[in-house]
Design a protein around this motif. Sequence first.
Motif, PDB file in Angstrom:
ATOM      1  N   HIS A   1      -0.776   1.101  -1.104  1.00 59.63           N
ATOM      2  CA  HIS A   1       0.126   1.601  -0.062  1.00 59.63           C
ATOM      3  C   HIS A   1      -0.149   0.769   1.187  1.00 59.63           C
ATOM      4  O   HIS A   1      -1.308   0.567   1.561  1.00 59.63           O
ATOM      5  CB  HIS A   1      -0.121   3.077   0.238  1.00 59.63           C
ATOM      6  CG  HIS A   1      -0.032   3.968  -0.959  1.00 59.63           C
ATOM      7  ND1 HIS A   1       1.163   4.439  -1.436  1.00 59.63           N
ATOM      8  CD2 HIS A   1      -1.006   4.447  -1.781  1.00 59.63           C
ATOM      9  CE1 HIS A   1       0.938   5.188  -2.505  1.00 59.63           C
ATOM     10  NE2 HIS A   1      -0.366   5.212  -2.731  1.00 59.63           N
ATOM     11  N   ARG A   2       0.903   0.299   1.846  1.00 54.65           N
ATOM     12  CA  ARG A   2       0.708  -0.491   3.062  1.00 54.65           C
ATOM     13  C   ARG A   2       0.139   0.399   4.159  1.00 54.65           C
ATOM     14  O   ARG A   2       0.780   1.380   4.565  1.00 54.65           O
ATOM     15  CB  ARG A   2       2.043  -1.089   3.520  1.00 54.65           C
ATOM     16  CG  ARG A   2       1.943  -1.880   4.825  1.00 54.65           C
ATOM     17  CD  ARG A   2       3.280  -2.442   5.230  1.00 54.65           C
ATOM     18  NE  ARG A   2       3.664  -3.563   4.394  1.00 54.65           N
ATOM     19  CZ  ARG A   2       3.371  -4.828   4.648  1.00 54.65           C
ATOM     20  NH1 ARG A   2       2.673  -5.130   5.738  1.00 54.65           N
ATOM     21  NH2 ARG A   2       3.769  -5.783   3.844  1.00 54.65           N
ATOM     22  N   PRO A   3      -1.057   0.105   4.648  1.00 55.34           N
ATOM     23  CA  PRO A   3      -1.615   0.953   5.710  1.00 55.34           C
ATOM     24  C   PRO A   3      -0.893   0.761   7.037  1.00 55.34           C
ATOM     25  O   PRO A   3      -0.291  -0.289   7.282  1.00 55.34           O
ATOM     26  CB  PRO A   3      -3.073   0.467   5.802  1.00 55.34           C
ATOM     27  CG  PRO A   3      -3.039  -0.942   5.303  1.00 55.34           C
ATOM     28  CD  PRO A   3      -1.969  -0.978   4.250  1.00 55.34           C
TER      29      PRO A   3
ATOM     30  N   ALA B   1      -2.527  -4.080  -2.005  1.00 49.35           N
ATOM     31  CA  ALA B   1      -2.482  -2.759  -1.385  1.00 49.35           C
ATOM     32  C   ALA B   1      -1.634  -1.806  -2.222  1.00 49.35           C
ATOM     33  O   ALA B   1      -0.476  -2.098  -2.528  1.00 49.35           O
ATOM     34  CB  ALA B   1      -1.924  -2.867   0.027  1.00 49.35           C
TER      35      ALA B   1
ATOM     36  N   GLU C   1      -3.832   6.954  -1.243  1.00 52.35           N
ATOM     37  CA  GLU C   1      -2.760   7.404  -0.351  1.00 52.35           C
ATOM     38  C   GLU C   1      -2.701   6.485   0.857  1.00 52.35           C
ATOM     39  O   GLU C   1      -3.638   5.736   1.140  1.00 52.35           O
ATOM     40  CB  GLU C   1      -2.999   8.851   0.091  1.00 52.35           C
ATOM     41  CG  GLU C   1      -4.335   9.073   0.770  1.00 52.35           C
ATOM     42  CD  GLU C   1      -4.578  10.527   1.114  1.00 52.35           C
ATOM     43  OE1 GLU C   1      -3.644  11.173   1.649  1.00 52.35           O
ATOM     44  OE2 GLU C   1      -5.687  11.021   0.852  1.00 52.35           O
ATOM     45  N   GLN C   2      -1.589   6.519   1.564  1.00 50.44           N
ATOM     46  CA  GLN C   2      -1.438   5.656   2.730  1.00 50.44           C
ATOM     47  C   GLN C   2      -2.429   6.054   3.809  1.00 50.44           C
ATOM     48  O   GLN C   2      -2.671   7.242   4.050  1.00 50.44           O
ATOM     49  CB  GLN C   2      -0.018   5.731   3.283  1.00 50.44           C
ATOM     50  CG  GLN C   2       0.272   4.714   4.377  1.00 50.44           C
ATOM     51  CD  GLN C   2       1.709   4.762   4.871  1.00 50.44           C
ATOM     52  OE1 GLN C   2       2.388   5.784   4.729  1.00 50.44           O
ATOM     53  NE2 GLN C   2       2.180   3.668   5.446  1.00 50.44           N
ATOM     54  N   THR C   3      -3.009   5.056   4.455  1.00 49.73           N
ATOM     55  CA  THR C   3      -4.015   5.306   5.479  1.00 49.73           C
ATOM     56  C   THR C   3      -3.596   4.680   6.802  1.00 49.73           C
ATOM     57  O   THR C   3      -2.671   3.865   6.866  1.00 49.73           O
ATOM     58  CB  THR C   3      -5.378   4.713   5.079  1.00 49.73           C
ATOM     59  OG1 THR C   3      -5.253   3.278   5.015  1.00 49.73           O
ATOM     60  CG2 THR C   3      -5.836   5.238   3.725  1.00 49.73           C
TER      61      THR C   3
ATOM     62  N   GLU D   1       6.843  -2.551   9.495  1.00 50.12           N
ATOM     63  CA  GLU D   1       5.668  -2.825   8.655  1.00 50.12           C
ATOM     64  C   GLU D   1       4.847  -3.982   9.222  1.00 50.12           C
ATOM     65  O   GLU D   1       4.468  -4.916   8.518  1.00 50.12           O
ATOM     66  CB  GLU D   1       6.077  -3.100   7.205  1.00 50.12           C
ATOM     67  CG  GLU D   1       6.742  -1.911   6.537  1.00 50.12           C
ATOM     68  CD  GLU D   1       7.025  -2.139   5.067  1.00 50.12           C
ATOM     69  OE1 GLU D   1       7.171  -3.306   4.657  1.00 50.12           O
ATOM     70  OE2 GLU D   1       7.069  -1.146   4.317  1.00 50.12           O
TER      71      GLU D   1
ATOM     72  N   MET E   1      -2.762  11.399   7.614  1.00 49.84           N
ATOM     73  CA  MET E   1      -3.277  10.274   6.829  1.00 49.84           C
ATOM     74  C   MET E   1      -4.765  10.098   7.115  1.00 49.84           C
ATOM     75  O   MET E   1      -5.225  10.359   8.230  1.00 49.84           O
ATOM     76  CB  MET E   1      -2.547   8.969   7.198  1.00 49.84           C
ATOM     77  CG  MET E   1      -1.075   8.927   6.868  1.00 49.84           C
ATOM     78  SD  MET E   1      -0.371   7.311   7.364  1.00 49.84           S
ATOM     79  CE  MET E   1       1.374   7.608   7.017  1.00 49.84           C
TER      80      MET E   1
END
Length: 276
Positions: free
Chosen positions: A152-154, A150, A110-112, A28, A54
């Motif tokens: 979702h963590r990009p 965030a 959604e995660q990007t 991460e 993504m």
Amino acid sequence: MEERFAGSTEYVAQDNLKQIVNIAMALEKPLLVKGEPGTGKTMLARAVAEALDMPLITWNIKSTTKAQDGLYVYDVVQRLYDSQFGTHGVDDIGRYVKMGKLGEAFTAEEQTVLLIDEIDKADLEFPNDLLWELDQMEFYIPETNETVKAKHRPVVIITSNAEKELPDAFLRRCIFHYIDFPDEEQMRKIIGVHFHQIEETLVDQAMATFYWIRSLPEIEKKPGTSELIDWLRALQIGGVPVEELAARSGGEIPLAGVLLKKDKDLGVLEKHRGRR
């Protein structure tokens, strides 16, 4: 099951690059990618987004870019204009707060994949100004007294052309990878992605000329992968016979302006071509 990057149909990635992308995602941490122009740094983010299905958010960095630009923008001018004309809802400051690219990635449902492209174009303080946001995945908006976290963590991919050194504090928080310029074997695979049908002899002759030009020490702006792809297309469109390309191995190189973009480099080529 944790998603892993294994390349894409449009991007030929070496095994060590695929491995480092997956390590950065597992830890991460942002992935900082360096390499000379033409090594596919920007295309990597697109390939990761495609492979992992993504959305891709791209933040193109300029010399005038500030870290604040990526978080949010408070349009105080528009609010003042609306207040003068009695527009309804002018007291709602949130209406005048627009998310920047980092803010978009944080608030996405959604995660990007977030591409911070050519970070070394900004001033030296720019990377350090993003440390908290990239570490904590949040930022504060004082105008609305709101903390944006965030959802979702990009997947953060940062590119650099190594035009200037980045701060040590920033580097410590990144996973680093240098993309080497493709060798001939790798380049043939890349060409295969871009051309469904192309004469093998044309590829052989073009690549021999391409790598010879890159080997000339006086060349200031060496042609990259995109220039080679464009040159091959130009040779096809121009109908340059393979035999003529081979015959000119010691003479004029057809459509050389597709490969080289500087007058000085074309002059260097003119000086050296008779020595091949």
